[in-house]
Write a protein that holds these residues in place. Structure first.
Motif, PDB file in Angstrom:
ATOM      1  N   TRP B  14       0.845  -1.188   0.000  1.00  0.00           N
ATOM      2  CA  TRP B  14       0.000   0.000   0.000  1.00  0.00           C
ATOM      3  C   TRP B  14       0.880   1.237   0.000  1.00  0.00           C
ATOM      4  O   TRP B  14       2.041   1.198   0.402  1.00  0.00           O
ATOM      5  N   PHE B  51      -5.334  13.829  -1.986  1.00  0.00           N
ATOM      6  CA  PHE B  51      -4.628  12.633  -1.550  1.00  0.00           C
ATOM      7  C   PHE B  51      -4.785  11.568  -2.613  1.00  0.00           C
ATOM      8  O   PHE B  51      -5.800  11.509  -3.296  1.00  0.00           O
ATOM      9  N   ILE B  55      -3.907   0.301  -2.236  1.00  0.00           N
ATOM     10  CA  ILE B  55      -3.776  -0.846  -1.359  1.00  0.00           C
ATOM     11  C   ILE B  55      -3.931  -2.066  -2.257  1.00  0.00           C
ATOM     12  O   ILE B  55      -4.932  -2.208  -2.943  1.00  0.00           O
ATOM     13  N   TYR B  60      -7.036   5.021  -5.247  1.00  0.00           N
ATOM     14  CA  TYR B  60      -8.000   6.110  -5.241  1.00  0.00           C
ATOM     15  C   TYR B  60      -7.234   7.404  -5.370  1.00  0.00           C
ATOM     16  O   TYR B  60      -6.040   7.475  -5.053  1.00  0.00           O
TER      17      TYR B  60
ATOM     18  N   THR C   1      -2.521   1.467   9.459  1.00  0.00           N
ATOM     19  CA  THR C   1      -1.334   0.985   8.754  1.00  0.00           C
ATOM     20  C   THR C   1      -1.669   0.042   7.611  1.00  0.00           C
ATOM     21  O   THR C   1      -0.789  -0.308   6.857  1.00  0.00           O
ATOM     22  N   ASP C   2      -2.917  -0.410   7.496  1.00  0.00           N
ATOM     23  CA  ASP C   2      -3.231  -1.167   6.288  1.00  0.00           C
ATOM     24  C   ASP C   2      -4.257  -0.386   5.491  1.00  0.00           C
ATOM     25  O   ASP C   2      -5.440  -0.618   5.571  1.00  0.00           O
ATOM     26  N   GLY C   3      -3.746   0.565   4.731  1.00  0.00           N
ATOM     27  CA  GLY C   3      -4.640   1.372   3.912  1.00  0.00           C
ATOM     28  C   GLY C   3      -4.922   2.717   4.546  1.00  0.00           C
ATOM     29  O   GLY C   3      -5.246   3.673   3.870  1.00  0.00           O
ATOM     30  N   LYS C   4      -4.789   2.769   5.845  1.00  0.00           N
ATOM     31  CA  LYS C   4      -4.906   4.041   6.545  1.00  0.00           C
ATOM     32  C   LYS C   4      -3.523   4.487   6.969  1.00  0.00           C
ATOM     33  O   LYS C   4      -2.659   3.673   7.246  1.00  0.00           O
ATOM     34  N   LEU C   5      -3.348   5.793   7.065  1.00  0.00           N
ATOM     35  CA  LEU C   5      -2.081   6.305   7.535  1.00  0.00           C
ATOM     36  C   LEU C   5      -2.273   6.938   8.894  1.00  0.00           C
ATOM     37  O   LEU C   5      -3.078   7.836   9.078  1.00  0.00           O
ATOM     38  N   ILE C   7       0.274   8.495  11.896  1.00  0.00           N
ATOM     39  CA  ILE C   7       1.642   8.778  12.302  1.00  0.00           C
ATOM     40  C   ILE C   7       1.632   9.047  13.793  1.00  0.00           C
ATOM     41  O   ILE C   7       0.839   9.852  14.272  1.00  0.00           O
ATOM     42  N   TRP C  14       1.292  11.152  21.091  1.00  0.00           N
ATOM     43  CA  TRP C  14       0.574  11.948  20.103  1.00  0.00           C
ATOM     44  C   TRP C  14       0.425  11.138  18.839  1.00  0.00           C
ATOM     45  O   TRP C  14       1.171  10.215  18.572  1.00  0.00           O
ATOM     46  N   PHE C  16      -1.243  11.664  14.509  1.00  0.00           N
ATOM     47  CA  PHE C  16      -1.719  12.593  13.496  1.00  0.00           C
ATOM     48  C   PHE C  16      -2.131  11.773  12.292  1.00  0.00           C
ATOM     49  O   PHE C  16      -1.430  10.845  11.904  1.00  0.00           O
ATOM     50  N   PRO C  18      -4.083  12.050   8.336  1.00  0.00           N
ATOM     51  CA  PRO C  18      -4.892  12.621   7.260  1.00  0.00           C
ATOM     52  C   PRO C  18      -6.083  11.694   7.016  1.00  0.00           C
ATOM     53  O   PRO C  18      -5.910  10.466   7.018  1.00  0.00           O
ATOM     54  N   PHE C  51      -8.088  16.275   8.709  1.00  0.00           N
ATOM     55  CA  PHE C  51      -7.029  15.773   9.564  1.00  0.00           C
ATOM     56  C   PHE C  51      -7.603  15.521  10.942  1.00  0.00           C
ATOM     57  O   PHE C  51      -8.508  16.217  11.380  1.00  0.00           O
ATOM     58  N   ILE C  55      -2.769  14.783  21.149  1.00  0.00           N
ATOM     59  CA  ILE C  55      -1.539  14.977  21.890  1.00  0.00           C
ATOM     60  C   ILE C  55      -1.892  14.800  23.357  1.00  0.00           C
ATOM     61  O   ILE C  55      -2.782  15.474  23.861  1.00  0.00           O
ATOM     62  N   TRP C 370      -9.618   6.695   3.684  1.00  0.00           N
ATOM     63  CA  TRP C 370      -8.265   6.594   4.225  1.00  0.00           C
ATOM     64  C   TRP C 370      -8.172   7.370   5.515  1.00  0.00           C
ATOM     65  O   TRP C 370      -9.153   7.975   5.929  1.00  0.00           O
TER      66      TRP C 370
END
Lengths: 370, 370, 370
Positions: B14, B51, B55, B60, C1-5, C7, C14, C16, C18, C51, C55, C370
């Motif tokens: 991904w 964006f 995956i 997209y 972490t699988d298709g979504k981000l 951080i 904390w 963050f 998108p 977003f 925190i 996402w």
């Protein structure tokens, strides 16, 4: 890295950062006997998303505000804030940069301090208005000593982007210089600043301002709309940080040369002082203020007060007002803040004569930025 | 990773990428004796955020433009660019993918080359207009040899999303094929392409175009608005890269079947050539052009020229124009560019008769993308 | 972490993220003999960017929708969805949080289930409407047992943000409680819920709803607009997950006290059932549903059906309708979905009398988030 996200390579050659801020207000105004309607409600005051980044000496920033709304009635519209390409470098001990696009012009202190960091929920009346413009489209140049003990900047711009572009008949030239005559350390310093602005003629001008909140029904301070042959303005400002205490003052004088009739002079000043009950210091950074980090995980508390006055000097149409604002700020973390403000007009003249009402407002804000 | 941010897992299953671009223009037009008003000002030409991600085989993309502005007068509005879900995979040595949503249709070369990479500030008159549409809502299918020596694509779409949706009475079928008959290496190649488009009837049609900049006060090239029973178009294009030199040509012919009256034929072509003074090569990628990386940290310099012509062949209403554009491009880094363009109309007929004015424009752009 | 981000730092202090979603629909409605025009076209149903982050115990979220469009004709406008600052913590085994800003109020099941996860392309008629409002601006408090076996929440809000702010005369108080009386494991459970809502008077009220798609030309279910002295509503809901099978039911009753005239009562319910042909289970999470992960790389298939009814009980103006919806969902990956829905009205009364038309629609959606 603590609440903000910055992605960079190890050598520092490039970086990339999503940016944004949300400010949500609850507002309760009391128009007193003015006849205008009180506002009791909530407002999404600022809701911004954007990106900024740099690669070697070149950078860019774009940020849009989704909270403007305005007259559309049902859905928010979007306004463009920063949108520029920049080049910055160092020459001996001097740092310089040029911005092309829409950015803050080289004028003012209260106007240029970010809404993320300002002490009160609303800026003084003169700031971020037609008599002390914030962002315009054009080129802005800055030159500073490497630790910003002095800073000079100048801009040549063509108005604010509206409907995607600008085509003002008159361009704006702005200049600002600031100097730090005393600095014991970052938490004990004094800075003084000077700004000058001149703009060409051929466009319409109007200054008007709400008294106590962003949702006042009426703008009692109001010149009419008139065409100008040009305008000049200057500003003088000073700020001092002494441990947990800070003070800031700015005086702004704007003269519009009306095409038909005599000049209109709009003068205003604001004096503020604040004190951190929990020991933090206002953060001075590159000639302006920045965000503070609470000393403890329980957060930071700050109290503050401001007095301001503004006068529109126009033959038939003179307005004048004084206002006190007191505020209590709580910073739970580095990038969040809760604010409580009480604004009270203590003297008001409209169209040349004193009126018998003194509007006030109680305002609350929850804000976060990243 | 050099100026762009892509976040991906180690296995490449991904990835996720914030995307955007900012293009800020300063424009100075000379309408000559046309009677229309010159434009002297600045424009935020494109300001996009979005964006994209994938995956496994599914992807997209969503990108919105905040610079459209248009008639609103005070604040910018937002237009939707790409907004699709895609599926792509490989079959033997063939790569194929399907996009559902709004994406570029399968038609044209100049229209499909990204504004981030195009040689001049504005596309040729025919490109990205009603006679060579860019994005529409529907399904687009592509099939290519694995290194894109040939590429065929086809789309069935229902117009561009306006106000959130499309409900064109006639659908658009588009098809494009490109072929690389000669490729010594990525910097020495020739590509030829062909496109065909047909759309159903029942909707209104209008073509109109500004002559020398995006802010021209008048669009001298203009059919009226009329209902069509359908329309057909074809395009022929070729591009060649020979080291630092490149050339590109495209011919577009669009015929609208007017419901009441005779057909209207709109034909145009553009020929351009460019040369990198600093040794770089135009980057060919998957049948189109992409961004270049400067050879040195001092950046890359490119000079370019284009000639174009467009003719509206309508019984009473024929317009015709020729134009030269010369450009100087400076690429400080991989994702930034400064552009200087001079556009000059050399021949103009409006409503069937030659006119005595030849508009021109001097234009500057600063752009960054990520 | 699988298709979504997401951080985050290693200590989890904390994070963050998108966020966004794209839903693209192709819609074909049949208005039957109603006289209204059928819709054949495509729609960008939702296109959101935003977003969210946290925190320590403080968080924020901002998301805007670019697909609203509406009346503007040419370009999409933007509407604000979530925009809040939040504080959340644990106390013994209880989790609590407070949201300040615009967020989902404490009311309803179908209304609060995210459009990313709902079983059908459109919610039941009563959900996400004036009789079961989604997001409002104010404060919302939640308290839950740590694994959400029970959850109570309450909100005090001032309407939805329109044009940047809210100034409803009457505030809304909402409350919801849910309870899981039976849970063998996450894939075998039953939950029941209750909601109550009351709002003050002085504002206009209107309920109207499209029957079979988001692009119906007419809203046959429609109260007129009238001023209210207040309104009360309650909702009862239940959901059960039994391996690959799930069922869900909700009943909503809203009573508006008309300032001039008798009360208007709007009642509706919806019952749905779904089954994963490929063995997955509907994901229950914190009292609502969430996204599923396909068991195999070939994706997951789900079939589903829903029956719903709605009745507007107003002296002269009563409307009533029944509808069946059947759906087929394909989940290629965790964050993508293709949907096919067929909606068919089986009974319709407009303004008190039965009509001889039963609108239907065939709808397709491609979505990614996402």
């Amino acid at each position: 890295t603590d609440g903000k996200l910055v992605i960079a390579d190890r050598e520092g050659n490039w970086e990339f950062q999503p940016i944004g801020r949300v400010m949500w207000d609850a507002i309760d105004t009391d128009e007193d006997d003015s006849g205008a309607e009180d506002f009791h409600g909530t407002e999404l005051r600022r809701a911004r998303l954007g990106f900024e980044g740099s690669i070697y000496d070149w950078g860019y920033k774009f940020e849009a505000d989704f909270a403007t709304g305005g007259n559309s009635g049902s859905d928010s519209e979007v306004s463009i804030k920063d949108a520029f390409i920049s080049y910055g470098n160092k020459f001996n001990d001097l740092a310089y940069d040029v911005k092309l696009g829409q950015s803050h012009i080289a004028y003012g202190l209260n106007t240029k301090i970010s809404s993320k960091y300002m002490t009160f929920m609303d800026r003084p009346w003169f700031a971020d208005s037609t008599v002390s413009p914030a962002r315009e489209s054009g080129a802005v140049f800055s030159l500073a000593e490497k630790d910003y003990r002095w800073l000079v900047s100048a801009g040549l711009t063509n108005g604010e982007i509206e409907g995607g572009s600008t085509d003002s008949n008159g361009s704006t030239f702005s200049a600002r210089a600031s100097f730090v005559p005393y600095m014991q350390d970052k938490n004990h310093l004094i800075q003084v600043g000077l700004g000058y602005l001149t703009k060409g003629g051929g466009d319409d001008f109007r200054f008007r301002q709400r008294l106590v909140s962003h949702k006042d029904a009426t703008r009692h301070l109001d010149t009419s709309t008139f065409e100008i042959d040009g305008a000049d303005a200057y500003t003088v400002d000073a700020m001092g940080v002494f441990g947990s205490f800070h003070a800031m003052a700015e005086y702004n004088d704007f003269t519009a040369e009306r095409t038909a009739g005599s000049d209109v002079d709009i003068t205003g000043y604001a004096v503020e002082a604040g004190y951190f009950l929990t020991g933090e210091s206002l953060k001075w950074k590159k000639g302006f203020t920045s965000g503070i980090s609470p000393n403890s995980s329980a957060g930071a508390w700050q109290i503050a007060a401001r007095f301001e006055t503004l006068e529109i000097d126009d033959s038939a149409n003179s307005d004048e007002a004084d206002k006190w604002t007191v505020g209590l700020n709580y910073y739970p973390t580095k990038n969040t803040r809760l604010m409580l403000n009480y604004d009270k007009v203590t003297d008001l003249k409209v169209d040349g004569s004193s009126v018998n009402y003194e509007p006030s407002a109680l305002k609350f804000r929850a804000q976060a930025y990243w």
